[in-house]
Design an enzyme around this catalytic site. Structure first.
Site, short mmCIF file in Angstrom:
data_model
loop_
_atom_site.label_atom_id
_atom_site.label_comp_id
_atom_site.label_asym_id
_atom_site.label_seq_id
_atom_site.Cartn_x
_atom_site.Cartn_y
_atom_site.Cartn_z
CG HIS A 1 -9.90 0.06 -9.72
ND1 HIS A 1 -10.36 -1.22 -9.50
CD2 HIS A 1 -10.71 0.88 -9.00
CE1 HIS A 1 -11.40 -1.18 -8.69
NE2 HIS A 1 -11.63 0.08 -8.38
CB CYS B 1 -15.22 0.24 -7.63
SG CYS B 1 -14.07 0.58 -6.29
CG ASP C 1 -7.51 -2.71 -10.68
OD1 ASP C 1 -6.97 -2.28 -9.64
OD2 ASP C 1 -8.74 -2.83 -10.80
#
Length: 294
Positions: A263, A173, A230
């Site tokens: 994600h 991330c 994502d």
């Protein structure tokens, strides 16, 4: 809370009622996770410290500030050998239990893993809800992160257990973006693996360049691992990074996109976890490090 071996929890009782090992384990681990990621999923992976040296240390940053970090390394190394180093870069939530567990996973594979607290000057985010984390993280200069990672590497080397000629980096991330930046920063880096790190963004004095803008400066082979679902990282930005790398002649870099993942698909403590893709990605990571000498 530092959990070293939770097998004893299997028969623990709470208020007179026998609890399952998983229930007790999840409850015990919660204190080690950032507030913003709770509740923690019952499927959360816990890696023990058997055969490892692991824990919190501090090292001095370039500005003299004491930077906390979590590290893990095998207790026994092959005679005459030192462990290759992997810098583990935190998610936006800081060095909480998941990142520590990732360090232990690397140590089980023979690495000296170290994860520095990269917001230490701006403040802790472990006790903050998500809405209060962004103002802290937005104040973290990329230049500060680069020099703190350099200092973490120097600390690892100073222990006598780490081989500083075999250095890799991985991050998730927020940390995935940092992997690309560090690959453009450190010419001694052997390999990097970026998990769903942002590739584009608005320039500002503290974060002046995006990974796409630095593609021509990347000095080490980087493997990008992304999810097609994502919502925050669009396919267009991934294709833009691929094009930038190709234009810069960075033929040793690759990007893999998992069609069914969101994600955070490596984060086993979150609903976004995709076990199949997370395991495949980690296997690809280990092969990538080995292939590139880390």
């Amino acid at each position: 809370m530092e959990i070293k071996d939770a097998e004893w929890l299997s028969k623990t009782k709470n208020d007179g009622e026998c609890m399952t090992r998983r229930t007790v384990l999840t409850t015990a681990m919660t204190t080690g996770f950032a507030l913003a990621v709770q509740p923690v999923a019952a499927e959360t992976i816990l890696t023990d410290t058997k055969g490892l040296k692991a824990g919190m240390i501090t090292f001095k940053g370039a500005d003299g500030v004491e930077v906390p970090a979590y590290y893990a390394v095998p207790t026994k190394l092959v005679a005459g050998k030192k462990a290759p180093v992997v810098l583990v870069v935190q998610e936006i939530f800081g060095v909480h239990e998941h990142i520590k567990d990732v360090c232990r996973r690397f140590a089980k594979k023979g690495y000296f893993a170290i994860a520095p607290e990269l917001y230490v000057r701006q403040g802790s985010v472990s006790d903050k809800p998500m809405v209060e984390i962004f103002p802290v993280v937005s104040q973290v200069p990329d230049s500060q992160v680069m020099t703190d990672l350099d200092a973490a590497l120097a600390y690892a080397q100073s222990t006598g257990s780490a081989d500083a000629s075999r250095v890799a980096i991985t991050g998730f991330c927020w940390g995935g973006r940092i992997v690309w930046l560090y690959a453009a920063h450190n010419a001694k880096l052997k390999a990097g693996v970026a998990w769903y790190g942002r590739l584009v963004g608005q320039s500002n004095p503290l974060q002046p360049k995006s990974p796409t803008e630095l593609a021509d400066k990347v000095k080490a082979p980087v493997l990008g691992l992304y999810g097609a679902k994502d919502a925050g990282i669009k396919i267009e930005s991934i294709e833009g990074m691929r094009a930038a790398l190709k234009a810069a002649g960075k033929t040793k870099c690759e990007i893999v996109v998992y069609p069914d993942s969101e994600h955070g698909f490596h984060a086993d403590y979150r609903p976004s976890y995709n076990e199949k893709d997370a395991k495949d990605g980690f296997a690809k990571l280990l092969a990538w490090f080995k292939k590139n000498g880390a």
